[in-house]
Design a protein around this motif. Structure first.
Motif, PDB file in Angstrom:
ATOM      1  N   GLU A  44       0.815  -1.211   0.000  1.00 52.87           N
ATOM      2  CA  GLU A  44       0.000   0.000   0.000  1.00 52.87           C
ATOM      3  C   GLU A  44       0.852   1.266   0.000  1.00 52.87           C
ATOM      4  O   GLU A  44       0.437   2.304  -0.516  1.00 52.87           O
ATOM      5  CB  GLU A  44      -0.916  -0.015   1.232  1.00 52.87           C
ATOM      6  CG  GLU A  44      -1.877   1.152   1.316  1.00 52.87           C
ATOM      7  CD  GLU A  44      -2.773   1.066   2.545  1.00 52.87           C
ATOM      8  OE1 GLU A  44      -3.532   2.017   2.780  1.00 52.87           O
ATOM      9  OE2 GLU A  44      -2.690   0.045   3.256  1.00 52.87           O
ATOM     10  N   HIS A  45       2.074   1.213   0.552  1.00 53.52           N
ATOM     11  CA  HIS A  45       2.912   2.410   0.703  1.00 53.52           C
ATOM     12  C   HIS A  45       4.194   2.329  -0.093  1.00 53.52           C
ATOM     13  O   HIS A  45       5.106   3.140   0.134  1.00 53.52           O
ATOM     14  CB  HIS A  45       3.253   2.615   2.184  1.00 53.52           C
ATOM     15  CG  HIS A  45       2.058   2.772   3.071  1.00 53.52           C
ATOM     16  ND1 HIS A  45       1.318   3.930   3.129  1.00 53.52           N
ATOM     17  CD2 HIS A  45       1.452   1.893   3.918  1.00 53.52           C
ATOM     18  CE1 HIS A  45       0.319   3.780   3.984  1.00 53.52           C
ATOM     19  NE2 HIS A  45       0.366   2.551   4.482  1.00 53.52           N
ATOM     20  N   VAL A  46       4.319   1.376  -1.005  1.00 51.91           N
ATOM     21  CA  VAL A  46       5.611   1.111  -1.628  1.00 51.91           C
ATOM     22  C   VAL A  46       6.121   2.296  -2.449  1.00 51.91           C
ATOM     23  O   VAL A  46       7.332   2.481  -2.603  1.00 51.91           O
ATOM     24  CB  VAL A  46       5.528  -0.167  -2.495  1.00 51.91           C
ATOM     25  CG1 VAL A  46       4.675   0.089  -3.736  1.00 51.91           C
ATOM     26  CG2 VAL A  46       6.903  -0.670  -2.871  1.00 51.91           C
ATOM     27  N   PHE A  47       5.203   3.156  -2.960  1.00 47.07           N
ATOM     28  CA  PHE A  47       5.631   4.304  -3.764  1.00 47.07           C
ATOM     29  C   PHE A  47       5.699   5.596  -2.948  1.00 47.07           C
ATOM     30  O   PHE A  47       5.936   6.667  -3.517  1.00 47.07           O
ATOM     31  CB  PHE A  47       4.680   4.516  -4.948  1.00 47.07           C
ATOM     32  CG  PHE A  47       4.754   3.430  -5.978  1.00 47.07           C
ATOM     33  CD1 PHE A  47       5.838   3.337  -6.839  1.00 47.07           C
ATOM     34  CD2 PHE A  47       3.742   2.480  -6.085  1.00 47.07           C
ATOM     35  CE1 PHE A  47       5.908   2.336  -7.790  1.00 47.07           C
ATOM     36  CE2 PHE A  47       3.810   1.477  -7.031  1.00 47.07           C
ATOM     37  CZ  PHE A  47       4.893   1.395  -7.884  1.00 47.07           C
ATOM     38  N   ASP A  48       5.510   5.517  -1.627  1.00 48.06           N
ATOM     39  CA  ASP A  48       5.551   6.722  -0.810  1.00 48.06           C
ATOM     40  C   ASP A  48       6.991   7.177  -0.604  1.00 48.06           C
ATOM     41  O   ASP A  48       7.927   6.373  -0.537  1.00 48.06           O
ATOM     42  CB  ASP A  48       4.899   6.471   0.550  1.00 48.06           C
ATOM     43  CG  ASP A  48       3.400   6.242   0.431  1.00 48.06           C
ATOM     44  OD1 ASP A  48       2.865   6.467  -0.675  1.00 48.06           O
ATOM     45  OD2 ASP A  48       2.776   5.834   1.424  1.00 48.06           O
ATOM     46  N   LEU A  49       7.148   8.490  -0.466  1.00 49.15           N
ATOM     47  CA  LEU A  49       8.471   9.085  -0.289  1.00 49.15           C
ATOM     48  C   LEU A  49       9.053   8.688   1.066  1.00 49.15           C
ATOM     49  O   LEU A  49       8.369   8.763   2.099  1.00 49.15           O
ATOM     50  CB  LEU A  49       8.359  10.609  -0.392  1.00 49.15           C
ATOM     51  CG  LEU A  49       9.654  11.406  -0.532  1.00 49.15           C
ATOM     52  CD1 LEU A  49      10.374  11.007  -1.811  1.00 49.15           C
ATOM     53  CD2 LEU A  49       9.346  12.899  -0.544  1.00 49.15           C
ATOM     54  N   PHE A  50      10.310   8.235   1.055  1.00 54.13           N
ATOM     55  CA  PHE A  50      11.078   7.835   2.236  1.00 54.13           C
ATOM     56  C   PHE A  50      10.489   6.617   2.939  1.00 54.13           C
ATOM     57  O   PHE A  50      10.868   6.319   4.074  1.00 54.13           O
ATOM     58  CB  PHE A  50      11.181   8.996   3.259  1.00 54.13           C
ATOM     59  CG  PHE A  50      11.902  10.203   2.727  1.00 54.13           C
ATOM     60  CD1 PHE A  50      13.234  10.144   2.384  1.00 54.13           C
ATOM     61  CD2 PHE A  50      11.222  11.401   2.561  1.00 54.13           C
ATOM     62  CE1 PHE A  50      13.892  11.263   1.884  1.00 54.13           C
ATOM     63  CE2 PHE A  50      11.873  12.518   2.060  1.00 54.13           C
ATOM     64  CZ  PHE A  50      13.209  12.437   1.723  1.00 54.13           C
TER      65      PHE A  50
END
Length: 739
Positions: A538-544
């Motif tokens: 769900e968060h793999v493309f989120d920054l940092f």
């Protein structure tokens, strides 16, 4: 807040109040008028139908009288005995007394044997109107024919036919030719308004008689539509042949199927009704006038205070002080006090607003300074990190060129770590440019299959024992996109690097290109690695963002690579998403890019350097001795004659004895910047035609612009590739901040 305008004054509201008392009256009047209108329309319909019924009775009586006379003549001795001369004389006497045109005797074959209008020997064998003759012969009953014009052209007439019997045997058909004027006389006996019309039509729809003369022998189109229903009687709205809007009732005679129609003029019938409407409207208007007078009369005492309130409201809106004299109406006095209080509140709010604006301005200034400080820090960080990386990378290339097998393993470790360091620096600076919307894209037509091939080749050195399979669908080999070649290569390298990082030493990675159903180019990177649980996916493309790891952080990083991938793909108008079956089931990253029409032809890239691809003379200026020495050694191994200067003044001295074809200059030199040195080189006789390359750790857009403005031909960011940029095509070198 502004007070309502003049359209909502007290006088207007008083008028509405007075006028609202008329609303029930207007509603009742409207209901009554609607009821009267409906009743009036029904009365018109009933009248039209009643007149048609009465007239149909008179027409039917006229036809029945004619049939009765014919039946009496059919029993005459002259006819029964077959004495045609004597019957001819009888027929002439009877027909003349009845006002008929003629009396005609026909045999059972329908042939005329006697016509009272002509001598016995001059009889024409065929009747003028034969359809009614056939019906009379077939039915042996009295028949009324259709209107027709006789051979003598005496005007329209119709035939009434009765059978002549001897016992049960049919021997003749006796007919009376009746002029249409007989029926017109019946019509003219009716008294109707001049604009109303009575018309009689035979079975075929041809006019028999009409109260108003007209050239058309047929009904009007609206009346034809009404009669087409085929009902015995009916009523409905029509327009006469003269164009008068009417209500028409009609009756169809059961025996002859003739139609009697009466049209009553709507305008004539409603003339009195319109007078009633005018009287009601006049009464309502008079009542409204009275309401306006009452509103004006009672508003005189309050208009002056309201004007004072309007002036005070205007002063409040302009920021002026509000002062009102005491008002005599309690409600208006409350409004005046509210205006004065609003004026005081306005002054306090203005002071508070000025204070808040000053604070917001100061906060904005600090934020801008912080942003500039961040950009300067990142630029300096990139410069300071790239400077030591440049000699390290060059030294490793020298070691590789010299081919020392004893240090190969260590060298490869250092190469991987230096590349990793460079990638971290690039990712950090890329994120800063993307979030600050300063990343420049150089869009051009690209064959996506070539990008896939180049990406697969670029990761070969770091695959280890992993297997990389490249699958290009046959329908995707000639797909083209509009994109930045370097940035799309960075996207694929990041995805492949991510797959390599999270795939075991003997795993398999697949790079697949296909054409999607909607025409987009679809690139997938599949691996058999560790996979991702849903909460990570769900968060793999989120920054940092980084997935939970062990204490050794064996697969660590900054959490920037996939965030950069998504941003770059979206800047190309595409999309990227990830899929995984869970832990241990591998991952699939799929990016989609819109395609373009393949270009007709692509121009060749020109040569970027003045030295060409052969050996040449290079002047290398860098105050970092390690970077300068390692770069010099690498160029010398490549066959170039190199002169190195650690100081810009020494570089200018070297020019007196050395004519370089290429000058590679650091920008941050002591005592003299690289920009100034480039200008001095251009002015020297031995450097006027030199190909200038800026080699620096600074890589922002401003740095590139400054380099080109100072006369540089290329701008390279440390660490530069081992092959000199001036020996390769221009398409292989990046002069921008994103190189």
């Amino acid at each position: 807040m502004k007070l309502p305008g003049p359209a909502r004054t007290l006088r207007f509201r008083l008028f509405l109040l007075a006028a609202s008392g008329l609303l029930p009256l207007a509603l009742v009047a409207g209901v009554v008028l609607a009821y009267v209108t409906g009743e009036r329309e029904r009365d018109m319909q009933d009248t039209a139908l009643a007149v048609s019924r009465a007239l149909s009775t008179a027409v039917e009586a006229e036809l029945n009288a004619t049939i009765g006379v014919l039946q009496s003549v059919a029993l005459a001795e002259e006819l029964q005995s077959g004495d045609l001369p004597r019957f001819h004389a009888l027929a002439r006497r009877v027909g003349g007394s009845q006002g008929w045109r003629a009396m005609v005797l026909s045999d059972t074959g329908g042939r005329v044997v006697l016509n009272s209008a002509v001598p016995l020997e001059a009889v024409r064998p065929q009747p003028v109107e034969q359809e009614s003759m056939r019906r009379a012969l077939a039915t042996r009953q009295p028949v009324v024919g259709t209107v027709a014009e006789g051979p003598q052209r005496q005007g329209p007439a119709f035939a009434v036919r009765v059978p002549v019997m001897k016992g049960d045997e049919l021997v003749h058909i006796l007919s009376a030719v009746v002029p249409a004027e007989r029926i017109l006389a019946v019509v003219q006996r009716q008294r109707l308004p001049p604009t109303s019309v009575i018309a009689i039509f035979d079975q075929s729809g041809t006019r028999v008689a009409r109260s108003m003369l007209h050239t058309s022998p047929r009904p009007s189109p609206s009346l034809q539509a009404l009669l087409a229903k085929g009902l015995p009687e009916g009523v409905g709205p029509t327009h006469t042949l003269e164009g008068v809007r009417s209500v028409t009732g009609y009756v169809r005679l059961p025996e002859s199927q003739w139609v009697v129609a009466t049209g009553i003029s709507v305008e004539e019938a409603n003339r009195g009704f319109y007078q009633v409407l005018a009287a009601v409207a006049a009464g309502l208007l008079a009542s409204l006038g009275l309401a306006a007078f009452v509103a004006w009369y009672f508003s005189r005492d309050v208009t002056a205070p309201i004007d004072a309130l309007k002036a005070a409201a205007g002063a409040l809106g302009r920021g002026e002080p509000v002062h009102l004299a005491p008002l005599g109406i309690a409600e208006l006095r409350d409004v005046a006090q509210a205006l004065e209080q609003a004026s005081a509140d306005r002054d306090r709010a203005a002071q508070e607003r000025e204070t808040l604006l000053a604070r917001a301005t100061e906060a904005l200034r600090r934020a801008e300074e912080a942003g500039r400080s961040k950009d300067e820090f990142l630029a300096m960080l990139g410069h300071e990190l790239r400077n030591p990386l440049a000699p390290m990378a060059t030294a490793l290339h020298l070691m590789a060129r010299r081919g020392d097998p004893g240090t190969r393993a260590e060298r490869e470790v250092m190469e991987r770590q230096v590349a990793h360091m460079k990638r971290l620096v690039d990712d950090l600076l890329d994120v800063s440019r993307i979030t600050g919307k300063r990343l420049e894209m150089r869009m051009q037509p690209l064959r996506i299959a070539d990008l896939v091939r180049h990406a697969s080749q670029s990761v070969q050195p770091v695959l280890g024992l992993r297997r990389l399979a490249v699958e290009v669908d046959e329908h995707a080999r000639n797909l083209w996109v509009s994109g930045d070649e370097v940035r799309l290569g960075q996207v694929l390298n990041n995805l492949l690097g991510n797959a390599i990082k999270f795939t075991g030493p003997e795993g398999t990675i697949t790079l697949r290109l296909r054409r999607a159903a909607d025409g987009h180019a679809e690139i997938s990177v599949l691996d058999t690695g560790f996979g991702m649980p849903p909460e990570v996916l769900e968060h793999v493309f989120d920054l940092f963002y980084q997935a939970p790891q062990g204490a050794d952080r064996s697969r660590g990083g900054l959490g920037l690579g996939l965030a950069i991938v998504r941003s770059l793909v979206e800047m190309h108008g595409g999309s990227v998403h990830a899929e995984s079956g869970g832990d241990g089931r591998g991952s699939v990253f799929t990016l989609r890019l819109p395609t373009i029409t393949p270009p007709v032809a692509l121009g060749d890239h020109g040569e970027a350097g003045a030295a060409g691809t052969g050996q040449g003379r290079v002047l290398l200026v860098d105050d970092n001795q390690d970077a300068a020495d390692t770069a010099s050694a690498l160029l010398e191994i490549s066959g170039y004659e190199v002169k190195v200067a650690y100081d810009p003044g020494i570089a200018l001295t070297i020019l007196d004895q050395f004519r370089p074809q290429v000058a590679v200059l650091d920008i941050g030199l002591p005592g003299m910047s690289g920009y100034e040195l480039a200008t001095r080189l251009r002015g020297h006789r031995n450097g006027a035609n030199c190909y200038l390359v800026a080699l620096t750790g600074y890589g922002t857009s401003a740095d590139v612009a400054n380099a080109l403005e100072a006369g540089f031909d290329q701008h390279l960011v440390k660490p530069a590739p081992p092959t000199p940029c001036w020996t390769r095509s221009a398409g292989a070198c990046r002069t921008g901040p994103d190189a």
